[in-house]
Design a protein around this motif. Structure first.
Motif, PDB file in Angstrom:
ATOM      1  N   ASP A   1      22.733  33.370  72.799  1.00  0.00           N
ATOM      2  CA  ASP A   1      22.932  33.842  71.427  1.00  0.00           C
ATOM      3  C   ASP A   1      22.940  32.716  70.407  1.00  0.00           C
ATOM      4  O   ASP A   1      22.921  32.962  69.202  1.00  0.00           O
ATOM      5  N   ARG A   2      22.999  31.477  70.875  1.00  0.00           N
ATOM      6  CA  ARG A   2      23.038  30.345  69.955  1.00  0.00           C
ATOM      7  C   ARG A   2      22.089  29.249  70.434  1.00  0.00           C
ATOM      8  O   ARG A   2      21.765  29.181  71.629  1.00  0.00           O
ATOM      9  N   ILE A   3      21.734  28.422  69.471  1.00  0.00           N
ATOM     10  CA  ILE A   3      20.845  27.320  69.816  1.00  0.00           C
ATOM     11  C   ILE A   3      21.363  26.040  69.150  1.00  0.00           C
ATOM     12  O   ILE A   3      21.697  26.040  67.964  1.00  0.00           O
ATOM     13  N   LEU A   4      21.406  24.993  69.938  1.00  0.00           N
ATOM     14  CA  LEU A   4      21.734  23.676  69.394  1.00  0.00           C
ATOM     15  C   LEU A   4      20.435  22.917  69.213  1.00  0.00           C
ATOM     16  O   LEU A   4      19.520  23.022  70.034  1.00  0.00           O
ATOM     17  N   TYR A   5      20.358  22.158  68.161  1.00  0.00           N
ATOM     18  CA  TYR A   5      19.169  21.334  67.995  1.00  0.00           C
ATOM     19  C   TYR A   5      19.496  20.145  67.106  1.00  0.00           C
ATOM     20  O   TYR A   5      20.539  20.100  66.447  1.00  0.00           O
ATOM     21  N   THR A   6      18.602  19.204  67.066  1.00  0.00           N
ATOM     22  CA  THR A   6      18.794  18.012  66.264  1.00  0.00           C
ATOM     23  C   THR A   6      17.802  18.054  65.104  1.00  0.00           C
ATOM     24  O   THR A   6      16.607  18.308  65.314  1.00  0.00           O
ATOM     25  N   SER A   7      18.326  17.798  63.930  1.00  0.00           N
ATOM     26  CA  SER A   7      17.455  17.813  62.759  1.00  0.00           C
ATOM     27  C   SER A   7      17.535  16.479  62.026  1.00  0.00           C
ATOM     28  O   SER A   7      18.607  15.870  61.939  1.00  0.00           O
ATOM     29  N   TYR A   8      16.397  16.054  61.500  1.00  0.00           N
ATOM     30  CA  TYR A   8      16.340  14.816  60.732  1.00  0.00           C
ATOM     31  C   TYR A   8      16.199  15.101  59.242  1.00  0.00           C
ATOM     32  O   TYR A   8      15.797  14.245  58.470  1.00  0.00           O
ATOM     33  N   GLU A   9      16.548  16.283  58.875  1.00  0.00           N
ATOM     34  CA  GLU A   9      16.295  16.646  57.480  1.00  0.00           C
ATOM     35  C   GLU A   9      17.086  15.796  56.499  1.00  0.00           C
ATOM     36  O   GLU A   9      16.718  15.679  55.332  1.00  0.00           O
ATOM     37  N   THR A  10      18.186  15.202  56.942  1.00  0.00           N
ATOM     38  CA  THR A  10      18.960  14.345  56.044  1.00  0.00           C
ATOM     39  C   THR A  10      18.573  12.881  56.194  1.00  0.00           C
ATOM     40  O   THR A  10      19.171  12.019  55.557  1.00  0.00           O
ATOM     41  N   GLY A  11      17.625  12.651  57.022  1.00  0.00           N
ATOM     42  CA  GLY A  11      17.239  11.270  57.273  1.00  0.00           C
ATOM     43  C   GLY A  11      17.930  10.699  58.491  1.00  0.00           C
ATOM     44  O   GLY A  11      17.486   9.729  59.091  1.00  0.00           O
ATOM     45  N   PHE A  12      19.047  11.302  58.832  1.00  0.00           N
ATOM     46  CA  PHE A  12      19.810  10.902  60.021  1.00  0.00           C
ATOM     47  C   PHE A  12      19.707  12.028  61.033  1.00  0.00           C
ATOM     48  O   PHE A  12      19.675  13.188  60.679  1.00  0.00           O
ATOM     49  N   PRO A  13      19.692  11.696  62.290  1.00  0.00           N
ATOM     50  CA  PRO A  13      19.727  12.776  63.265  1.00  0.00           C
ATOM     51  C   PRO A  13      21.084  13.474  63.226  1.00  0.00           C
ATOM     52  O   PRO A  13      22.123  12.829  63.276  1.00  0.00           O
TER      53      PRO A  13
ATOM     54  N   PHE B   1       9.376  31.981  64.258  1.00  0.00           N
ATOM     55  CA  PHE B   1       9.941  30.700  63.814  1.00  0.00           C
ATOM     56  C   PHE B   1      11.408  30.894  63.448  1.00  0.00           C
ATOM     57  O   PHE B   1      11.795  31.910  62.879  1.00  0.00           O
ATOM     58  N   LEU B   2      12.183  29.894  63.794  1.00  0.00           N
ATOM     59  CA  LEU B   2      13.613  29.960  63.492  1.00  0.00           C
ATOM     60  C   LEU B   2      13.994  29.051  62.318  1.00  0.00           C
ATOM     61  O   LEU B   2      15.035  29.241  61.695  1.00  0.00           O
ATOM     62  N   THR B   3      13.190  28.068  62.055  1.00  0.00           N
ATOM     63  CA  THR B   3      13.466  27.170  60.927  1.00  0.00           C
ATOM     64  C   THR B   3      12.168  26.980  60.150  1.00  0.00           C
ATOM     65  O   THR B   3      11.075  27.282  60.658  1.00  0.00           O
ATOM     66  N   ASN B   4      12.319  26.477  58.929  1.00  0.00           N
ATOM     67  CA  ASN B   4      11.100  26.234  58.156  1.00  0.00           C
ATOM     68  C   ASN B   4      10.563  24.847  58.473  1.00  0.00           C
ATOM     69  O   ASN B   4      11.153  24.093  59.257  1.00  0.00           O
ATOM     70  N   ALA B   5       9.475  24.513  57.854  1.00  0.00           N
ATOM     71  CA  ALA B   5       8.793  23.268  58.183  1.00  0.00           C
ATOM     72  C   ALA B   5       9.273  22.090  57.357  1.00  0.00           C
ATOM     73  O   ALA B   5       8.666  21.022  57.387  1.00  0.00           O
ATOM     74  N   ASP B   6      10.371  22.274  56.629  1.00  0.00           N
ATOM     75  CA  ASP B   6      10.826  21.190  55.757  1.00  0.00           C
ATOM     76  C   ASP B   6      11.340  19.986  56.527  1.00  0.00           C
ATOM     77  O   ASP B   6      11.106  18.837  56.151  1.00  0.00           O
ATOM     78  N   GLY B   7      12.049  20.256  57.568  1.00  0.00           N
ATOM     79  CA  GLY B   7      12.667  19.122  58.254  1.00  0.00           C
ATOM     80  C   GLY B   7      12.107  18.944  59.647  1.00  0.00           C
ATOM     81  O   GLY B   7      11.440  19.808  60.217  1.00  0.00           O
ATOM     82  N   LEU B   8      12.402  17.777  60.165  1.00  0.00           N
ATOM     83  CA  LEU B   8      11.957  17.459  61.530  1.00  0.00           C
ATOM     84  C   LEU B   8      13.042  17.931  62.507  1.00  0.00           C
ATOM     85  O   LEU B   8      14.191  17.518  62.395  1.00  0.00           O
ATOM     86  N   THR B   9      12.689  18.780  63.421  1.00  0.00           N
ATOM     87  CA  THR B   9      13.668  19.285  64.392  1.00  0.00           C
ATOM     88  C   THR B   9      13.253  18.884  65.802  1.00  0.00           C
ATOM     89  O   THR B   9      12.068  18.843  66.137  1.00  0.00           O
ATOM     90  N   LEU B  10      14.254  18.646  66.603  1.00  0.00           N
ATOM     91  CA  LEU B  10      14.000  18.194  67.974  1.00  0.00           C
ATOM     92  C   LEU B  10      14.991  18.830  68.959  1.00  0.00           C
ATOM     93  O   LEU B  10      16.062  19.286  68.561  1.00  0.00           O
TER      94      LEU B  10
END
Lengths: 368, 443
Positions: free
Chosen positions: B222-234, B204-213
């Protein structure tokens, strides 16, 4: 003693003189003999003609002469004779135009055999069918010696068709008129004419089947003789050339120029399917866009000479894709021969498949 | 004399014919053309690699198995059972008895050996043989690595074998980042995870706290881009795989950003940003320069660069329904390339550059399909209740995607399919998984 000595000396001198004179005679006559032969033949032929006319036309086979040139024409004639040489002949007479020519020609060839072998006549018919032997007949033609001619005929029967073709032309005019005997002689005299006629007659001949019957066979001989008398040397040269050509064709095949009939569609298709079964195509790869040609040599038992496979052409992809396409094709060629213990190809046509080039074109298999 | 001349002429003419006839009969070798072959796996023999020392025996077994699984898993190879072998391979020699392998119709043979060094590192050597050509296919190779990386050693061998036989680069030594899901459908947690292409070594690269897409690998992996909704906004983030640290992308204030993807150079990033309710495509360059590439009242999203970086394919509903368009990388007029019935989305340009994969929804079913970059030759590779989010293997040969089963208990899973439409199979992943993104080949 003197008297005796003188007598003895004069006698010896006379003997020497005779020997010398005799030698001279002999030498000169040589050329003449050949001419004489021709004449003789014609006579006998007449005899034969008079009798068997109808029936034996077939014998014509003699062909020996120089049939080679017009083989094509001959084929037709043959069939006719077989059916019923005899019946046909007669009808011919009626048809003045064609019949005449025909009868004359064919009969002519026969004549030769006829003389010595009136009996052969019957054989002739059968012979004519043999047309195939044709080739052999050609050689015979060269054999100017009449005596030999007789022999040949017997064997040569086959040539008849051929022989006839040439003869026909010449004989036609003269022969037509049965009167013959005389005419025949004449013909002999004009060997050259005979030859010339041969070419044209050949093509026409075939059609005049009715003429067939005109077994008067005699005529045939004429042609042969004509050749002899006129230009034995020339004919023999032609014959030599022809036989040489055949040799060349054979040796040519051995050298890489295939001889004989090529592979039939079915034979090629069977070979193609055999390789196809082992050609594994990866339709999702870049190599599926590559068309590659692979050339290789084969042994007479249908096996691929392993180290002879080479790529002769390729298009449609990167170097790596082409290499992969080539290897796939190579595996197909090598693997299928292994499964079959060598490809099943006609050995008598080896010259045609000693070297093979297979083009693998996956166009129809590409993903669409 | 006239006659003889005539004969001579004839003789000469005849003499010329036999020379010409053979040439007319056939010119050169017998030529045949084959336009149809067979599509079936290539039989390959992979005897267990020779263990050079007792301590290497287990490693030899495991590495051999991974190599075989890699090759067979492509659908292009069929492993011949060792029971069929005429003679066991007990030594790693430069030559083999081809007859024995031809007899069992093995078209390719892989032999190898594994040894364990005193420091515990593994060395794997292998050779590949083209059996029917009675010759090795390339030279022997060897790889060395720690025991932790034994699977990579096996994947390296597999890639080399695959490449030599197919003429294409492999894809076995690669990783896949995806969204690992857990929980009920109406309350699902989603976090990033990464695994080997075959599902092994998941982390796992992130924890389960936020929604990632929508994670996306950089061209270097070497890098990964992703979208997170952890702030409520994508919001788009960039994650450094080595350190597992992340930073948010600098984007216009108040905008929702999503659907990011790297440019082939690994420096620029394209993404969608919804500003004032309108979604368009933007490019973020090194240094923070932001460029708007589209300007339409419709929704433009899911941009993907062509391998050469000159063009971008994206999704837009400017025509009324979601369709695919291609525009220059610098923006400008776009041309529509999808014209079939249904809705098209999530286009991804193939690493080969020749195809574009997409998701298609038509008549209540979803499909993963491919088309030429001009929109021609569209082919649908799959069909199900819900297939979406294709990603290309680094060699452009295989597509991985998400398939979700129907119903309240429906679960997402990862599947892969060959670009030919064959070899559809589920990727062995623990738990639910979606949104895969394939990395480049590792180095």
């Amino acid at each position: 003693m003197d008297t005796a000595f003188i007598i003895s000396a004069s006698a010896h001198a006379a003997l020497i003189a005779l020997l010398m004179l005799g030698g001279l005679f002999e030498r000169e006559p040589l050329p003449a003999p050949s001419v004489a032969d021709v004449t003789v033949l014609s006579e006998e032929e007449f005899a034969a003609l008079t009798r068997p006319e109808i029936g034996d036309p077939a014998p014509e086979p003699e062909v020996e002469p120089e049939p080679e040139p017009e083989p094509a024409a001959e084929p037709e004639p043959e069939p006719e004779p077989e059916p019923t040489p005899e019946p046909t002949p007669e009808p011919e007479p009626a048809p003045e135009p064609e019949p005449e020519s025909e009868p004359t020609p064919e009969p002519m060839p026969e004549p030769e055999p006829a003389p010595s072998e009136a009996p052969d006549l019957p054989i002739a018919p059968s012979d004519s069918p043999r047309a195939a032997p044709r080739v052999s007949s050609v050689p015979e033609a060269p054999a100017p010696p009449e005596a030999e001619t007789a022999e040949t005929r017997t064997d040569a029967v086959d040539p008849d068709p051929t022989a006839e073709a040439p003869d026909p032309v010449e004989p036609e005019a003269p022969a037509a008129p049965p009167e013959t005997a005389t005419e025949i002689v004449t013909e002999d005299a004009d060997p050259g004419t005979t030859v010339a006629g041969a070419a044209p007659s050949t093509s026409a001949r075939p059609r005049t089947r009715p003429a067939r019957p005109t077994p008067p066979v005699e005529t045939p001989q004429t042609p042969a003789r004509t050749a002899e008398a006129a230009s034995d040397n020339v004919q023999s040269a032609v014959n030599d050339t022809l036989s040489g050509l055949q040799d060349m064709a054979e040796t040519g095949a051995a050298l890489g120029a295939p001889a004989g009939p090529p592979l039939s569609f079915g034979e090629k298709e069977a070979f193609r399917l055999a390789v196809r079964r082992c050609w594994q195509v990866d339709t999702g790869s870049e190599s599926a866009n590559v068309t590659v040609s692979i050339r290789f040599e084969m042994t007479p038992d249908g096996r691929v000479v392993g180290d002879s496979l080479r790529q002769t052409a390729a298009s449609g992809g990167s170097d790596a894709a082409i290499r992969s396409a080539f290897e796939r094709g190579r595996r197909a060629i090598l693997r299928c021969q292994n499964e079959n213990g060598g490809y099943q190809l006609p050995q008598d046509k080896y010259a045609h498949w000693r070297e093979v080039e297979v083009t693998f074109n996956p166009t129809d298999m590409r993903m669409r | 004399m006239g006659l003889p001349r005539v004969f001579r002429v004839i003789a000469l003419a005849l003499a010329a014919t036999p020379i010409a006839l053979p040439a007319m009969a056939q010119d050169g070798p017998l030529r045949i053309e084959i336009t149809e072959g067979v599509v079936e796996p290539l039989p390959i023999a992979i005897p267990t690699f020779v263990a050079e020392g007792p301590e290497a025996a287990e490693w030899a077994e495991r590495i051999t198995q991974v190599v075989a699984d890699d090759l067979v898993g492509t659908g292009l190879f069929r492993r011949i059972s060792s029971d069929a072998f005429i003679a066991p391979v007990t030594e790693f020699t430069p030559t083999v008895d081809y007859v024995n392998w031809k007899a069992i119709n093995a078209q390719a043979l892989v032999t190898g050996a594994v040894s364990v060094a005193s420091d515990g590192s593994l060395t794997v050597k292998f050779r590949l043989f083209d059996v029917f050509s009675d010759a090795p296919l390339g030279e022997g190779l060897q790889f060395q690595g720690g025991q932790d990386g034994w699977r990579r050693l096996a994947h390296k061998v597999s890639d080399a074998v695959y490449s030599r036989i197919t003429g294409e680069s492999g894809y076995f030594d690669s990783r896949v980042v995806f969204v690992s899901e857990s929980g009920p459908k109406n309350d699902r947690s989603k976090r990033l995870a990464v695994m080997d292409y075959d599902g092994a070594n998941m982390q796992f690269l992130t924890n389960a706290d936020g929604l990632t897409l929508a994670p996306r690998f950089s061209p270097e992996g070497d890098r990964i881009l992703y979208t997170s909704y952890e702030t409520g906004f994508p919001q788009i983030y960039q994650l450094d795989v080595g350190s597992v640290t992340r930073i948010p992308l600098p984007v216009p204030d108040g905008s929702m950003t999503f659907s990011p993807r790297y440019a082939p150079d690994g420096q620029s990033i394209v993404f969608s940003a919804a500003i004032n309710g309108n979604s368009d495509i933007y490019r973020l360059q090194p240094g923070g320069a932001l460029t708007q590439l589209t300007n339409a009242a419709s929704i433009e999203t899911a941009p993907s660069y062509s391998p050469d970086g000159s063009q971008i394919v994206f999704e837009s509903d400017r025509s009324g329904t979601p369709q695919l368009y291609v525009m220059p990388a610098s923006g400008g007029e776009a041309r529509r390339i999808s014209f079939g019935p249904g809705r098209y989305g999530t286009p991804v340009w193939s690493p080969r550059g020749d195809l574009i994969a997409f998701t298609k929804q038509n008549e209540g079913r979803f499909h993963i399909g491919v088309m030429r970059t001009d929109g021609s030759e569209e082919r649908l590779l799959t069909a199900s209740f819900l297939d979406e989010g294709p990603t290309w293997a680094p060699n452009g040969r295989v597509i991985m995607f998400t398939r979700e089963s129907a119903g309240a208990d429906g679960q997402p899973a990862l599947y892969s399919v060959d670009v030919s439409g064959r070899n559809l199979k589920r990727v062995d992943v623990d738990g639910m998984a979606s949104d895969p993104a394939w990395s480049p080949l590792l180095r």
